[in-house]
Scaffold this active site. Structure first.
Site, short mmCIF file in Angstrom:
data_model
loop_
_atom_site.label_atom_id
_atom_site.label_comp_id
_atom_site.label_asym_id
_atom_site.label_seq_id
_atom_site.Cartn_x
_atom_site.Cartn_y
_atom_site.Cartn_z
CB CYS A 23 -0.98 -0.08 1.10
SG CYS A 23 -2.60 1.17 1.10
CG HIS B 149 -3.20 -3.44 3.54
ND1 HIS B 149 -2.35 -2.99 4.47
CD2 HIS B 149 -3.90 -2.82 2.88
CE1 HIS B 149 -2.18 -1.67 4.23
NE2 HIS B 149 -3.43 -1.36 3.33
CD GLU C 30 -0.74 -5.65 6.25
OE1 GLU C 30 -1.15 -4.32 6.26
OE2 GLU C 30 -0.29 -6.00 4.92
#
Length: 220
Positions: free
Chosen positions: A87, A195, A197
């Site tokens: 990002c 993302h 994660e």
């Protein structure tokens, strides 16, 4: 041998702890590196996490480009080290000219925070080398400036070099060629807007992000 990953923190980063936890979930060890550090240490890979580096003032990622640690990241990348920008980290990599193109405001000028369906478009990268082309993933996006743009020549080069790593199934932001992530010609520098994660544990609704991050385990 356990892969050691340095996660760079800029003023305004807000995803660094999530990245550390996700990396440790897949079996890596991770440590935080401050943007003013002058030594990467003995890391095998580097991740630039999401957030709002330096408040995104001036232009997204433009100020972070001049943080002292970015010279080290560039040298590390040029020597073949694995560098991943997520990002805001992707935006920084384009500003640092480690990846081509730029990220602009989403079509419709709307902030997007939602799950996204992705397709692995290339296995020619440190994140996707263990995944078959055509693999589908479900990973969230969270951005206002995720609209990837580049010149026709750059797009041609990305296609010729098999450097379009991830594409959106349903393009949410207007990115050219549905691009969600790209890599450099060597595949060791990767930038992506989704993302991973935030999709590294079943409690988060998907473990597809962990599937991507496991690619870094080959760097150790």
């Amino acid at each position: 041998m356990t892969t050691k990953v340095g996660v760079i923190v800029f003023p305004g980063s807000n995803c660094e702890q999530d990245v550390v936890e996700a990396l440790e979930t897949v079996g890596a060890t991770a440590k935080l590196l401050w943007h003013k550090d002058t030594d990467l240490g003995d890391v095998d890979a580097v991740v630039l996490p999401g957030g709002f580096a330096h408040g995104d003032y001036l232009r997204t990622g433009a100020m972070a480009r001049f943080s002292p640690i970015m010279d080290l990241v560039a040298k590390f990348a040029y020597q073949g080290g694995a560098v991943v920008g997520i990002c805001n980290g992707f935006q920084i990599l384009t500003e640092a000219k480690l990846l081509p193109g730029a990220l602009y405001k989403n079509k419709g000028l709307k902030f997007l925070c939602q799950p996204s369906s992705l397709r692995v478009a290339s296995s020619n990268s440190v994140l996707t080398g263990h995944l078959a082309e055509g693999t589908y993933l479900r990973i969230p996006i969270n951005h206002f400036e995720g609209n990837y743009l580049c010149s026709p020549q750059t797009l041609h080069e990305l296609q010729e070099n098999n450097s379009i790593v991830l594409t959106y199934v349903d393009n949410p932001n207007g990115s050219v060629a549905d691009i969600a992530g790209i890599c450099n010609k060597s595949g060791n520098v990767v930038g992506l807007m989704p993302h991973p994660e935030r999709a590294a544990h079943w409690l988060l609704g998907s473990t597809d992000g962990a599937r991507l991050l496991k690619g870094l385990l080959s760097c150790g």
